[in-house]
Each structure stands twice: as structure tokens, then as C-alpha cells.
Design a protein around this motif. Structure first.
Motif, short mmCIF file in Angstrom:
data_model
loop_
_atom_site.label_atom_id
_atom_site.label_comp_id
_atom_site.label_asym_id
_atom_site.label_seq_id
_atom_site.Cartn_x
_atom_site.Cartn_y
_atom_site.Cartn_z
N PRO A 126 76.34 52.17 62.77
CA PRO A 126 76.86 53.53 63.48
C PRO A 126 74.95 54.31 63.37
N SER A 127 73.73 53.92 63.07
CA SER A 127 72.47 53.83 63.73
C SER A 127 72.86 52.91 64.62
N LEU A 128 72.97 51.72 64.92
CA LEU A 128 72.96 50.82 66.45
C LEU A 128 72.89 51.54 67.56
N ALA A 129 74.86 52.11 66.42
CA ALA A 129 75.89 53.21 68.11
C ALA A 129 75.03 54.64 68.31
N GLY A 130 74.09 54.40 67.23
CA GLY A 130 73.27 55.89 68.24
C GLY A 130 72.11 55.72 68.66
N SER A 131 71.72 54.98 68.13
CA SER A 131 70.28 54.05 69.05
C SER A 131 70.41 54.15 70.79
N ALA A 132 71.87 53.61 70.45
CA ALA A 132 72.51 53.06 72.54
C ALA A 132 72.81 54.15 72.84
N GLN A 133 72.26 55.04 72.22
CA GLN A 133 72.74 56.69 73.19
C GLN A 133 71.37 57.30 73.28
N GLY A 134 70.51 57.18 72.58
CA GLY A 134 69.27 57.22 72.47
C GLY A 134 69.00 56.62 73.46
N LYS A 135 68.92 55.29 74.04
CA LYS A 135 68.33 54.80 75.41
C LYS A 135 68.93 55.06 76.23
N ARG A 136 69.83 54.91 76.41
CA ARG A 136 69.71 56.26 77.71
C ARG A 136 69.90 57.39 78.45
N GLU A 137 69.26 57.77 77.26
CA GLU A 137 68.60 59.49 76.56
C GLU A 137 67.41 59.19 77.56
N ALA A 138 66.78 58.40 76.48
CA ALA A 138 64.89 58.10 76.73
C ALA A 138 64.15 57.54 77.92
N ALA A 139 65.60 56.77 79.25
CA ALA A 139 65.60 55.51 80.07
C ALA A 139 65.95 56.73 81.00
N LYS A 140 66.23 58.13 80.82
CA LYS A 140 66.06 58.94 81.63
C LYS A 140 65.04 59.88 81.81
N ASP A 141 64.13 60.22 80.87
CA ASP A 141 63.27 61.04 80.23
C ASP A 141 61.44 60.00 80.14
N GLY A 142 61.79 59.06 80.62
CA GLY A 142 61.08 57.51 80.33
C GLY A 142 60.18 57.73 78.86
N ALA A 143 60.52 58.53 77.60
CA ALA A 143 60.20 58.51 75.87
C ALA A 143 60.31 57.51 75.61
N VAL A 144 59.64 56.70 74.63
CA VAL A 144 60.61 55.45 73.71
C VAL A 144 60.46 56.30 72.68
N LYS A 145 61.70 55.79 72.25
CA LYS A 145 61.84 56.67 70.97
C LYS A 145 62.73 54.92 69.82
N ASP A 146 62.30 55.99 68.25
CA ASP A 146 63.11 54.79 67.47
C ASP A 146 63.64 55.22 66.23
N HIS A 147 64.31 55.01 65.86
CA HIS A 147 65.73 55.43 65.18
C HIS A 147 65.02 55.10 63.28
N ARG A 148 65.24 55.93 62.84
CA ARG A 148 64.66 55.18 60.70
C ARG A 148 65.65 55.22 60.37
N VAL A 149 66.64 54.26 59.39
CA VAL A 149 67.05 54.26 59.19
C VAL A 149 67.04 53.45 57.11
N GLU A 150 66.99 54.26 56.04
CA GLU A 150 67.53 53.48 54.94
C GLU A 150 68.35 52.57 54.72
N ILE A 151 68.09 51.83 54.13
CA ILE A 151 69.73 50.27 53.55
C ILE A 151 69.28 50.03 52.54
N THR A 152 70.03 48.93 51.86
CA THR A 152 69.82 48.03 50.50
C THR A 152 70.79 46.85 51.16
N VAL A 153 70.00 46.09 50.61
CA VAL A 153 70.01 44.81 50.97
C VAL A 153 69.76 43.71 49.41
N ASP A 154 71.39 42.68 48.79
CA ASP A 154 70.55 42.97 47.67
C ASP A 154 70.25 43.94 46.31
N GLU A 155 70.76 44.82 46.58
CA GLU A 155 69.66 45.91 45.47
C GLU A 155 68.07 45.87 44.90
#
Length: 668
Positions: A126-155
Motif C-alpha cells: 500500500p505504501s509503494l502504491a502511495g509513493s508512486a502517486q507521491g513520485k508523480r506529484e514530486a515530479a511536478k514541483d521538483g521536490a524529492v519526497k520519501d515515505h517511511r513505513v514500519e514493517i515486521t520481518v521474522d518478528e
């Protein structure tokens, strides 16, 4: 080479220095040509030496830089691979193209190349899908945006930084931080108050030994319960206890749905009035003093809703648990006498009294308003009842009121009330305690002194600025409360037969002709009204059903079906618009059917809203159901209005019923 190094010896300052030296040599040569030749030789030698040194410096500097670049390039790959974080480059189709060694260690694999991100990190999609939208918006205004997400891998916990413009993922391990955060949240302080809310009623007729034995028995049960859930319990009085616990214990109590409420009630079931508890808990405040105030407020909320329940205030969330039994009737009238005297003083200190009920007032609201109007008039205080337009439920009542010209003149519109209100005006709100549900919320905002008289279980919204509150959920109706107040507010109560009839009509309607919500004080109030001239025949005439309405009700009932074996549910056909009064009457009628414990009627109203009326015989708390949908009411009588379609309202109702059935069961 950097310019500041190039200007090290041959900048403008060096050129001017040599030009000055040349001028001095020329001057010396004019006076002594031999000395001038020697000076010129020495200057040339100096210039040559400096030039040679500069060439050597540049050669050594270039060699050093080339060597350093070679070393950096040689260890660059190793450094990136050994960084204490995972780095993953992915393609446009979201498969891994490259990763460092640490990323492979996170997933316990040597190579992740070619693996799909969806399989490695499914929680990230879901965050990757949201980041794709953010990438398009960043391309318009020239800003570099990142997304931070907490996940769990093997506890283990990781924070993933997504840089969509580079299709790059950084994975930082934050397991220790998450554990500390959870520990901090779990150990936050919560504070509560436990109260035996009907000790006097339960111990009525007991001697001191029996009363002490009862308290000890209940105290032992509460103590065992507190130990089980790691709660520190401190006794404040014979019927009140202080609770200290952490957030983890509070969550465990909420998951158990405060089983102590049922245990104490069942343990004392052999008493004439079983013992019940009320619990107020608070969590999330910044200071202990604020927690204490919120805990007391939560306890007041639980008691205001009839007791036998727990109210938990956590931040902006207010949750209720229990409340399966009807409010216990108070055997003493001391509170009624105290409230009556306080109300009398407030009336005498006011220049005018305005009495207002809820929107679309019913017979109970109008009857109670008439009783309080009479109370003010007995002390020669000018008073008016605020009423904005008739409705089907009070049409016949208003016809009778119009026959009494003096009484009819006391009714004014909301606009008239706004015009005559002053800072010394007393506003009395009857049959509701929510400002948003009053006939004119602006009156509540502008009033400097407000009195609330109501019999509904207290909800989260409340008129907190009220100077006097008489809220008793055990009462059958507001008319019953007002009738009791009238007996104490003046030594000689003088009500006309019509005024007494209106008060008795309110009690009759809300008790369904004395079949529901009745206690000994209900009949005492009705008996008092009957003695001073209330006309029961007139009440029957006012409450007669119209033949067309009866036929309409029968048409609605035709669509009834049973759910959960004992719940009658009716959903009217799309486009069929029914007044709220008829919806409520249909729900009442369904209760008279065999095996029906509760009924719900869903229909579109003339104003476009979807109305749901809920009724029960006491085995099911329909108030809890309606509150989850945004409404409220009593344990056996509740309603809600929704902006939706009938099908959507039905789906939401069934979902709430399913949740309650799964958690605690619908029926006692």
C-alpha cells in the motif's frame, strides 16, 4: 585542481611582489649597475626556485588525489555492502535489481535479485502504491519526497524509507526502539474509581451485621479481581475504591469487558435489589490531577447512564462496558427535595424562565415543560415554553392546550425566545441533556444559567455549563421527575386538571401505559396527579390511533423477519417515507409478538434521513446498539437517524449486532 591551490604562489599578490622587486632592481641599477646585475640574478634565481617548487607541489598533489580516489573506489562497494542497514534497488515492475549484503541477511538469503517486493514485503505494497502517486506529484514541483513505513520481518521491526524517484528502499532495524516504545505505552498510568452504586438500596432492611457481611463479600470479590488484573486497589470509603493500574492492565480489563460487573450482580442476585458496581477509568492525561478529574467524570458518566457499567476515557475515546440491567430506582426522595429547593431559588433570582425540550418534542417533553411553567408561575416569575411548530405526536395534545387560552399564550417560538432572553434569564432544558438535540441550540449558547431535567442515560455529549442537573435514568419519564419536584417546590401545589392531565399523559406514553420502566415512584407520581384532577379518559382520547396509521403500521410489519432467533427486524421498501412516530410505534407493536425480545425498524423519513427505532423488553441493551451507530436512548428504548439508504443502514445495524454477539452476546 581547486582555484585556491592554483593561486597559492602566483596570484595577483605574487605578481605585484615581483613587479615591485623589479622596480627596486632598476632603481639600484641606476646608482650602481654592478649591484643591479647581482640583484637581478638573485631575483631570477628566486623566481626559478619558486616555479620549480610549485611544479613539484602540483605533481605530488595530483598523485595523492589519484591514489586517494583509487582507494575510495576500491572500498566503495565493500563499504556499501557492510553498512548496518539494508539497501534494495527495485525495478518498475517492483522486483529486486540489486541489494547490499545486509539486506540479504535481513531475509536470511544470499541473493534477492529477481524476487518480487510483494512477496518479500507484502505489508509495504500500500505504501509503494502511495509513493508512486507521491513520485508523480514530486515530479511536478521538483521536490524529492520519501515515505517511511514500519514493517515486521521474522518478528523483528524495521523502518523502511522509500525513495520513489530512485526506486530505492532503506531498511533500518528498530526492534529495540519498538520494544521500548511498547513498554513505555504499556506502563503509562491509568486511574480509576470503583463504586457500589446502590449499596443503600441493596442493604435496605438489613441490620449492621448483615450490611457489614454484604460489604465484606463484595469487597473480597473486587479484591480478587484486582489481583488477577494487577490493579492496585485502595479503599476510600465503605462503597468507594481507588484503582491504580497501567495501560497494559487497562487493555486486559477492556478485553474482559469488566467481568466483575456481572460477577458482583450474580453473586448478590438473591437480594431484593442485587448489588451493582459503577467504574470510572481515565488514561492518557499528562498529569495525575487531570487523570483524577477525568476518572471522576467517567464515574459520573457511568452513574448518569444508570450505573452497573464501566466508563473508560482514553484520550478522545469514551467507551462503555456493561449496562445490561435497568437503572435501580432510588427509594429516597431526598435528592428530589434538594433539587426542588435549588430550582426554586434559581427561579426567584431570575427575571424570566424559558423552558425548552428536544427537537420534534413528544408528549413527555411538552408535559414536563407545562409542569415547570406552573412551578415558575407559582412564584410570580414570568415564564414561557419554547415550541417551534407542531408534529404528529403532539397534535391532539396541542388541540387541548389551545382550549386553555392562558396556557396557550405561554408558548412562544424560538425567535421570540432569542429576543426576550437576557443575562438574568433561566433556561430549563427538559427531556434531553445534549445541546445539539435541543429545539434551539443558540439558546443554550447564549444562556448564562441552565438547568437540565432529564431521564435518559447520560451520553458523551452533555451541557457541562449547567448550574443544576437533575438526571435520573431510573425514572420512567421527565414528567415523573417534574411531578416529584412540584411536590417539594411549593407547599401548596395548584395544578389545573388540564395541566395535571398533560403530566400524566407524559408518564403514560413513556411507560407504554405503565407496562415498561415503571417503579414504585412512577405509580406514586401518577397517583398524585390523579388525585388533583388528571383526566385518564382525555389521555385515552389524545393517544387514540388513526385508522390509516394503523393500516400503514400493519403494512410495515408485513416485511418483518427474525434475526438471531429473537430479534424482529423490519426494513421498509425503497421510496417509502414514514414519520418517525410511526416508525417508533411499529417497533413497539413488534415487541408484543411471540418470542420477540427486541425489535428494530428501519425506514426513510419525510426529511430524507433514515430512522432506526429500537425497542427491547430488557434482556437486550438496545441503547448500546444505537450508540455504536451514533444515536442513543435507554436500555429498552433507543433510536438513531442516519444519512444513508435503507440497505446501507441495515448492513451497518447487522454488522454492529454481529460484533456485540461475538464479543459478549446480545442477550443476558
Amino acid at each position: 585542481m581547486p582555484k585556491f591551490l592554483q593561486r597559492r604562489w602566483h596570484g595577483y599578490h605574487t605578481v605585484w611582489a615581483f613587479m615591485l622587486l623589479l622596480v627596486l632592481i632598476i632603481v639600484v641599477s641606476i646608482y650602481n649597475w654592478a649591484l643591479g646585475i647581482v640583484s637581478l640574478f638573485l631575483a631570477g634565481t628566486l623566481c626559478f626556485t619558486m616555479l620549480k617548487a610549485e611544479i613539484s607541489f602540483r605533481r605530488n598533489l595530483v598523485e595523492y588525489i589519484n591514489g586517494l580516489s583509487f582507494r575510495i573506489k576500491r572500498i566503495e562497494g565493500e563499504a556499501v555492502s557492510m553498512l548496518p542497514l539494508g539497501i534494495i534497488l527495485y525495478s518498475e515492475d517492483r522486483t529486486v535489481e540489486w541489494h547490499n549484503r545486509n539486506a540479504g541477511d535481513i531475509f536470511a538469503r544470499k541473493s534477492l535479485v529477481g524476487e518480487a517486493i510483494q512477496e518479500l514485503l507484502p505489508d509495504l505494497m500500500p505504501s509503494l502504491a502511495g509513493s508512486a502517486q507521491g513520485k508523480r506529484e514530486a515530479a511536478k514541483d521538483g521536490a524529492v519526497k520519501d515515505h517511511r513505513v514500519e514493517i515486521t520481518v521474522d518478528e523483528r521491526y524495521y523502518q523502511v524509507v522509500i525513495i520513489p524517484s530512485e526506486r530505492l528502499l532503506y531498511l533500518y532495524e528498530i526492534t529495540e526502539l519498538v520494544v521500548l516504545r511498547e513498554r513505555y505505552e504499556g506502563e503509562k498510568l491509568a486511574l480509576g474509581i470503583v463504586m457500589m452504586d446502590n449499596l443503600d438500596e441493596s442493604a435496605q432492611g438489613m441490620d449492621d451485621q448483615q450490611r457489614t457481611s454484604l460489604i465484606a463479600k463484595v469487597t473480597s470479590e473486587i479484591t480478587e479481581w484486582s489481583k488477577e488484573y494487577e490493579v492496585y486497589l485502595r479503599r476510600l470509603s465503605s462503597e468507594r475504591y481507588l484503582m491504580l493500574l497501567n495501560h497494559r492492565s487497562l487493555q486486559a480489563l477492556e478485553e474482559s469487558r469488566f467481568v466483575i460487573l456481572d460477577e458482583v450482580r450474580e453473586m448478590t442476585a438473591d437480594l431484593k435489589v442485587p448489588m451493582t458496581l459503577s467504574i470510572g477509568l481515565a488514561f492518557g492525561a499528562d498529569s495525575a490531577s487531570e487523570l483524577g478529574a477525568l476518572a471522576q467524570s467517567s464515574l459520573d458518566m457511568a452513574l448518569g447512564r444508570g450505573g452497573d457499567q464501566a466508563a473508560v476515557k482514553s484520550g478522545q475515546r469514551l467507551s462503555f462496558y456493561g449496562g445490561k440491567s435497568n437503572a435501580a430506582e432510588k427509594r429516597t426522595r431526598v435528592r428530589a427535595r434538594v433539587i426542588a429547593h435549588a430550582l426554586r431559588d434559581l427561579m426567584q433570582e431570575s427575571d424570566r424562565v424559558l423552558i425548552m425540550g428536544h427537537r420534534t418534542p413528544d408528549i413527555d417533553a411538552v408535559g414536563a415543560s407545562i409542569g415547570l411553567l406552573k412551578a415558575a408561575q407559582m412564584y410570580n416569575v414570568e415564564a414561557n415554553i419554547v415550541l417551534e411548530g407542531p408534529n404528529p405526536s403532539i397534535t391532539r395534545m396541542l388541540e387541548q392546550i389551545r382550549k386553555d387560552e392562558e396556557l396557550h399564550k405561554s408558548f412562544i417560538s424560538t425567535e421570540q425566545a432569542m429576543q426576550i432572553m437576557t443575562e438574568h434569564t433561566l433556561l430549563i432544558v427538559v427531556d434531553t441533556h445534549k445541546a445539539s438535540m435541543t429545539m434551539e441550540p443558540r439558546l443554550v449558547q447564549h444562556a448564562s444559567r441552565i438547568v437540565v431535567v432529564d431521564h435518559h442515560r447520560r451520553g458523551e455529549e452533555f451541557i457541562n455549563e449547567a448550574v443544576l442537573v437533575y438526571l435520573e435514568p431510573y425514572a420512567s419519564s421527565t414528567c415523573e421527575l417534574v411531578t416529584e419536584l412540584l411536590q417539594y417546590i411549593h407547599d401548596k401545589v395548584q395544578l389545573s386538571p388540564l395541566e395535571a392531565t398533560m403530566l400524566l399523559a407524559g408518564i403514560t406514553v413513556d411507560t407504554k401505559h405503565f407496562a415498561l420502566h415503571t417503579g414504585s415512584r412512577t405509580f406514586e407520581a401518577a397517583g398524585f396527579l390523579r388525585r388533583i384532577g388528571a383526566d385518564t379518559i382525555l389521555i385515552q382520547r389524545m393517544l387514540k390511533e388513526d385508522l390509516e396509521e394503523y393500516i400503514s403500521k400493519a403494512e410495515i410489519i408485513k416485511h418483518a423477519r427474525m434475526v438471531y432467533d429473537h430479534i424482529a427486524l423490519v426494513v421498509t421498501q425503497p421510496g417509502m417515507k414514514i414519520p418517525q412516530l410511526l416508525i417508533a410505534q411499529t417497533a413497539d407493536t413488534l415487541l408484543g409478538m411471540t418470542n420477540v425480545v427486541a425489535s428494530f425498524v428501519i425506514s426513510e423519513r419525510p426529511d430524507g434521513l433514515i430512522g432506526i427505532s429500537a425497542r427491547s423488553l430488557g434482556r437486550m441493551n438496545v441503547q448500546v446498539v444505537m450508540e455504536k451507530l451514533g444515536g442513543g436512548g435507554h436500555l429498552s428504548n433507543a433510536a438513531v437517524q442516519l444519512e444513508a439508504t435503507c440497505k446501507e443502514a441495515e448492513a451497518r445495524l447487522l454488522k454492529v449486532l454481529a460484533e456485540i454477539e461475538a464479543k459478549e452476546g446480545l442477550f443476558e
